[in-house]
Design an enzyme around this catalytic site. Structure first.
Site, mmCIF file in Angstrom:
data_model
loop_
_atom_site.group_PDB
_atom_site.id
_atom_site.type_symbol
_atom_site.label_atom_id
_atom_site.label_comp_id
_atom_site.label_asym_id
_atom_site.label_seq_id
_atom_site.Cartn_x
_atom_site.Cartn_y
_atom_site.Cartn_z
ATOM 1 N N GLY A 242 8.845 -13.975 5.150
ATOM 2 C CA GLY A 242 9.944 -14.563 5.714
ATOM 3 C C GLY A 242 10.158 -15.270 6.401
ATOM 4 N N VAL A 243 9.178 -16.244 7.229
ATOM 5 C CA VAL A 243 9.927 -17.709 7.964
ATOM 6 C C VAL A 243 9.856 -18.509 7.223
ATOM 7 C CG1 VAL A 243 8.292 -16.584 9.626
ATOM 8 C CG2 VAL A 243 7.376 -17.487 7.356
ATOM 9 N N GLY A 244 10.597 -18.274 5.804
ATOM 10 C CA GLY A 244 10.943 -19.515 5.156
ATOM 11 C C GLY A 244 10.047 -20.554 4.275
ATOM 12 N N LYS A 245 9.095 -20.358 3.615
ATOM 13 C CA LYS A 245 7.805 -20.596 3.140
ATOM 14 C C LYS A 245 8.554 -21.196 2.163
ATOM 15 C CE LYS A 245 5.170 -17.929 3.010
ATOM 16 N NZ LYS A 245 5.657 -16.942 3.963
ATOM 17 N N PRO B 122 3.347 -15.735 8.228
ATOM 18 C CA PRO B 122 3.899 -14.863 7.884
ATOM 19 C C PRO B 122 5.371 -14.318 7.128
ATOM 20 C CG PRO B 122 4.630 -14.730 10.278
ATOM 21 C CD PRO B 122 3.430 -16.366 9.417
ATOM 22 N N SER C 204 -8.751 -11.545 23.030
ATOM 23 C CA SER C 204 -7.960 -12.498 23.916
ATOM 24 C C SER C 204 -7.866 -10.958 25.378
ATOM 25 C CB SER C 204 -7.143 -12.362 23.455
ATOM 26 O OG SER C 204 -5.864 -11.833 22.733
ATOM 27 N N LYS D 116 2.561 -15.434 22.892
ATOM 28 C CA LYS D 116 2.311 -14.671 24.042
ATOM 29 C C LYS D 116 3.513 -14.464 25.614
ATOM 30 C CE LYS D 116 -2.346 -13.757 22.761
ATOM 31 N NZ LYS D 116 -3.926 -13.512 22.982
#
Length: 813
Positions: free
Chosen positions: A377-380, A375, A697, A740
């Site tokens: 903003g995770v630093g890719k 996603p 789920s 979760k």
């Protein structure tokens, strides 16, 4: 004569006496003035305000001289504004303001001061002649014959001055100056001065345009003569390029380290340039092509540092968490370190160029091209920069988002005007080495249309079997991309074509957990923002405050919004420091956060403690991490209808149907009426209905809520669960177990149920959290219901309407 009139303030326009025109009225005070004038004698003062940006002008912010006008018509438009047709009559001067809820002033009419009749007659004639010439030369002023004839027939000097000032393209100040001038003769004289000035400017423009045209004619003649000289030079076998410049280009070609076939083509183009006449378009195209061939790197490379210990240190310094991603990158670099071959030297002590076969062999030993998926903003992107820094290689970023043209990758052929290489070759030129790290950002955002499919062109770029002979349409020679380390990033794999996806090794970057976000904010984001806002050593933000910012002011998988909120807090603190300085270090705690960031934007999930009928506590996995999901079910007398609400997807609706089918089969085991599906309506609802929900789920959560609603047995709310349900009652594995369970822990739940097959995934859970959670595994629905459903109360508050016999108290299976 003294009048008391409501005021309509005008922006960027001046209304002269004797003019009938429409004005738009939108400000509340101006609309009130129009309404009051309509209810009285329809007279209103229209006056221009000095500053157009002023929304609520006072008398001092208006020009002193205005116009008394009569309202002829008012049209109320759909956007709540008025279109007012006014007929201006005479000039007036504002005296003072009359108190009231809208602007109302006292005014006096200005007496007309006629001048010498003979002088006025001559002045009017000159003014009319000047205005006729003015409107003929002014390209922005177009009057029809009727308007022009009406001005010519005017016999009043004041009216003539006012009409010309109304039509002329003068500034606001110039028109207001005409309105302010007392006496007919001075006003008409001022108008004539403005017209004479403009006519002189028009004549000057004509002279300048004439000189420019003459100069252009001279340039064209010079160009024609020069072309004749070029033609003569061509006949004599000469070109434009001088010997010194040609030799300089030849030296650049020799020093570029090109492969033999590329060097041969470059020298051939250089010979062609020598024979090309100077100044011809073809010569420019050839020169640009040679420049590109010599500017693109062919042999220059960075000395790579292959040290996985150094790389691990840099990755840990730049990024917190992401252990799986770091491990995969280190494995990738370990293979390169083991298979790296040192450069061989020739007899002169220089590096030997590797053959194409050797480069292909090297590419086969390399790990596949990395694709970082996660996603926003995770630093890719920053991971790619860290890899480049750890390897001591140039970093080139190329954004592919929104790219639709295949020529963006492969370039344009030289037959097109303004053609140039594609983005890959441009990136190599910017890197100036043959072995940079090239980050292809947002590879999932490429699209295709009539201009081609850029994702298909990327197949050659990202295939180690092909990219050593990459063909750019502009260069028209093979270019070796095998030494480039490609890293791609994407938010989703759904839109990446399968052949392109097959060429990359996928590394999933999940969203950060709450403890990880806290550490990132504490170690990286907060110190950087404090330094950037000049608050280092003056402001301290506690862990509790950061925790509240993350929980109540952001909802994302990454940390971009966390950074924005910390920046906002720092800005507020910087302003407070300047307004009310403090000594020492000021501390921001959790209870102070709303003072800086305002009302919380999100409400953290918290468990409901009391057991309830028809309600079950589930866990879900979203794009921003894990979350708690409550499922509500309600049984009412009916005909067996099933309603499902809450913006559900098809898979989740099928889970509801599977739960009902399972209960029909096992109704007697749980104390339900076997005929409930005939005489009971069931409504299953998922709160937060505006958020789309889908996935399997929630199967056991739905089954628990439905069975609780049908049987009237309360379900425990202090236990959360996740798992897919089958028609046979099996609990099947699901994804996102770590996220979760972290959401459950954060919401205050200390007991959870997960599928038996997901037991190995529990190793990913942090040890500190795993020790505080009591985790049960289940392989069938019976195990879940035995732990969750309580005995039905002897006198339930709202007995299940569908039961034909009392529920069996104490049923536990």
């Amino acid at each position: 004569m003294i009048w008391e009139l409501p005021v309509v303030a005008l922006r960027n326009m001046v209304i002269m006496p004797g003019v009938t025109m429409n004005i738009d009225v939108g400000r509340p005070k101006s609309k009130r003035a129009v309404d009051e004038a309509q209810s009285a004698d329809r007279r209103v003062l229209v006056v221009t305000q000095k500053e157009a940006a002023t929304d609520d002008p006072m008398p001092g912010e208006l020009f002193e001289i205005g116009t008394l006008a009569v309202i002829k018509q008012v049209v109320r438009l759909p956007d709540n504004t008025y279109q007012v047709l006014v007929e201006s009559q005479e000039r007036v001067r504002m005296l003072d303001q009359v108190p009231g809820s809208y602007l109302r002033v006292r005014v006096e009419t200005l007496d007309t001061q006629p001048g010498n009749p003979d002088e006025l007659r001559v002045l009017m004639q000159e003014t009319k002649s000047a205005f006729e010439e003015y409107q003929r030369q002014n390209k922005t002023l177009r009057l029809d014959n009727y308007q022009l004839e009406g001005i010519k027939t005017l016999t009043s000097a004041g009216a003539l001055a006012d009409q010309i000032a109304h039509h002329a393209t003068w500034t606001l100040e110039e028109k207001q100056a005409v309105l302010d001038t007392s006496g007919e003769q001075p006003r008409l004289t001022l108008v004539l001065q403005h017209l004479t000035r403009d006519l002189e400017r028009f004549n000057m423009d004509k002279k300048v345009a004439g000189r420019v045209k003459e100069q252009m004619d001279a340039n064209q003649r010079e160009y024609y003569l020069r072309e004749q000289m070029k033609a003569i030079g061509k006949e004599l076998g000469g070109g434009e390029e001088g010997p010194a410049e040609v030799e300089a280009l030849r030296e650049k070609i020799e020093a570029a380290g090109m492969p033999a076939e590329v060097k041969e083509k470059a020298l051939k183009e250089l010979a062609r340039l020598e024979r090309t006449p100077g100044g011809s378009p073809e010569g420019t195209v050839v020169r640009n092509y040679i420049d590109w061939l010599t500017d693109v790197p062919w042999s220059k490379r960075d000395e790579e540092i292959l040290d996985i210990v150094r790389t691990r240190t840099i990755l840990d310094d730049d990024h917190y968490g992401l252990d799986d991603v770091k491990e995969r990158i280190l494995e990738f670099l370990a293979v390169r370190q083991l298979t790296h071959k040192p450069d061989e030297l020739d007899e002169q002590g220089e590096k030997k160029q590797r053959t194409a076969e050797e480069r292909i062999e090297d590419s086969e030993l390399r790990a596949p091209i990395l694709c970082l998926v996660g996603p926003p903003g995770v630093g890719k992107t920053s991971l790619g920069k860290s890899i480049a820094r750890s390897l001591n290689r140039k970093f080139v970023r190329m954004s592919l988002g929104g790219m639709r043209d295949e020529a963006e990758i492969r370039g344009h052929r030289r037959t097109y005007i303004g053609s140039m290489p594609g983005r890959i070759i441009q990136g190599m030129k910017n890197a100036s080495v043959v072995n940079p790290i090239m980050l292809l950002d947002e590879i999932d955002k490429m699209a295709s249309d009539w201009r081609g499919d850029p994702s298909s062109a990327m197949l050659e770029v990202l295939d180690p079997e092909q990219n050593h002979t990459f063909q750019d349409h502009y260069l028209e020679v093979p270019y070796d991309l095998s030494q480039v380390m490609f890293i791609t990033t994407a938010n989703s794999l759904q839109t990446i074509p399968r052949p392109l996806l097959d060429r990359m090794e996928i590394i999933q970057i999940p969203g950060y957990t709450m403890p990880e976000k806290l550490q990132i904010a504490k170690r990286y984001r907060l110190p950087r923002q404090l330094r950037g806002h000049g608050l280092e050593g003056r402001l301290e933000v506690t862990d509790a405050a950061l925790q509240r910012i993350i929980e109540e002011y952001t909802q994302e998988a990454g940390v971009r919004n966390v950074d924005r909120m910390i920046s906002k807090l720092a800005r507020k603190a910087a302003r407070a420091l300047l307004e009310t300085p403090w000594e020492g270090v000021k501390t921001v705690d959790a209870e102070n956060v709303p003072d800086y960031l305002g009302i919380p934007l999100f409400k953290p999930n918290r468990m409901e403690k009391e057991a309830q009928v028809g309600v079950a506590q589930g866990l879900a996995w979203t794009s921003v991490g894990g979350t708690m999901l409550v499922v509500e079910a309600l049984a009412t007398p009916g005909t067996g209808r099933i309603n499902m609400t809450g913006s559900l997807g098809d898979v989740m609706k099928e889970s509801v149907q599977a739960a009902v089918a399972y209960l029909r089969k096992h109704a007697t085991e749980y104390g339900a009426d076997p005929e409930f599906y005939k005489n009971t309506d069931l409504h299953v609802h998922f709160p937060d209905g505006a958020t789309p929900k889908d996935g399997p789920s929630a199967g056991i959560t739905i089954a628990t809520a439905v069975i609780s609603a049908i049987t009237g047995r309360p379900a425990r709310m202090d236990i959360a669960m996740t798992g897919e349900i089958s028609l046979r009652g099996r609990v099947l594995p699901i994804g996102g177990v770590k996220e979760k369970l972290l959401a459950a822990h954060q919401g205050g739940i200390r007991e959870v149920i997960v599928p038996k097959d997901n037991e190995p995934n529990l190793q990913d859970l942090p040890e500190s959290i795993r020790g505080e959670l009591k985790i049960h595994t289940a392989s069938n629905v019976g195990e879940v219901l035995e732990r969750l459903l309580l005995a039905a109360p002897e006198q339930p508050v709202s007995p299940p309407p569908t039961l034909s016999k009392p529920a069996q108290p104490g049923a536990s299976s």
